[in-house]
Write an enzyme that holds these catalytic residues in place. Structure first.
Site, PDB file in Angstrom:
ATOM      1  CG  ASP A   1      -2.144   0.824   1.074  1.00  0.00           C
ATOM      2  OD1 ASP A   1      -2.770   0.752   0.009  1.00  0.00           O
ATOM      3  OD2 ASP A   1      -2.503   1.540   2.025  1.00  0.00           O
TER       4      ASP A   1
ATOM      5  CG  HIS B   1      -6.861   4.656   0.405  1.00  0.00           C
ATOM      6  ND1 HIS B   1      -5.492   4.515   0.422  1.00  0.00           N
ATOM      7  CD2 HIS B   1      -7.324   3.745  -0.481  1.00  0.00           C
ATOM      8  CE1 HIS B   1      -5.140   3.562  -0.429  1.00  0.00           C
ATOM      9  NE2 HIS B   1      -6.237   3.087  -0.989  1.00  0.00           N
TER      10      HIS B   1
ATOM     11  N   GLY C   1     -10.272   4.443   6.072  1.00  0.00           N
ATOM     12  CA  GLY C   1     -11.443   3.746   6.614  1.00  0.00           C
ATOM     13  C   GLY C   1     -11.453   3.611   8.122  1.00  0.00           C
TER      14      GLY C   1
END
Length: 194
Positions: free
Chosen positions: A44, A169, A171
């Protein structure tokens, strides 16, 4: 495994600076091989192609290049290179478009600035062929000190125009009711990293 639920395990690119790119993926991949459920190992927020290429070499089956701070032209150019390297190997790709801020100390109204334009998103996806797009829709990375101001109609527009998986993104800490609404609007993946 108890829930019999597939999962995406993400390792932030910044963690690799501290932990290395050999031990962590090796341990994760060993656990994945022993698992009875499908698991994806995802890199990521890599901000360098070299890190994406190394992650592919070490066995990640999903990679994200985040060069959203660069010009749209440069973002497209670098994302295409990632996709061209990953797709022939069957590896999933993700990119960020717009500006997803850090939540800590952020004025909630600022998160509205830098949101992804759906027309730009459609062009970006068409030109890069990325599998998953992380658009800026009002969420923020990190720990919220306020209720997020997510633009659900923008999610719907981007989903409709791009026809790719969308990742939300930031979250961590978004209320469940907002998560459900985001999924209904077109979000496929929620990133929780804090």
């Amino acid at each position: 495994e108890e829930e019999k639920a597939p999962v995406i395990v993400q390792i932030l690119s910044s963690y690799i600076s501290y932990l290395g790119l050999i031990i962590v993926p090796a341990a994760a991949l060993a656990a994945i091989r022993e698992s009875s459920v499908p698991i994806v190992l995802h890199l990521d927020h890599a901000d360098r192609l070299e890190d994406v290429y190394r992650a592919i070499e070490y066995g990640f089956n999903s990679v994200m290049l985040d060069v959203s701070q660069l010009s749209i032209k440069r973002n497209i150019e670098l994302t295409k290179k990632m996709v061209n390297k990953a797709h022939p190997l069957g590896i999933n790709t993700e990119a960020e478009l717009g500006h997803i801020y850090r939540a800590e100390g952020l004025n909630p109204n600022k998160a509205i600035k830098g949101m992804t334009d759906y027309r730009t998103a459609a062009r970006f996806v068409e030109q890069t062929r990325v599998d998953c797009l992380a658009p800026a829709v009002g969420s923020a990375h990190g720990t919220y000190t306020y209720e997020p101001n997510i633009n659900f109609s923008l999610i719907e527009e981007i989903s409709e125009k791009t026809k790719v998986y969308l990742a939300l993104h930031g979250g961590s800490g978004i209320p469940d009711k907002m998560i459900r609404k985001a999924v209904k609007a077109g979000i496929s993946k929620i990133n929780v990293g804090t």
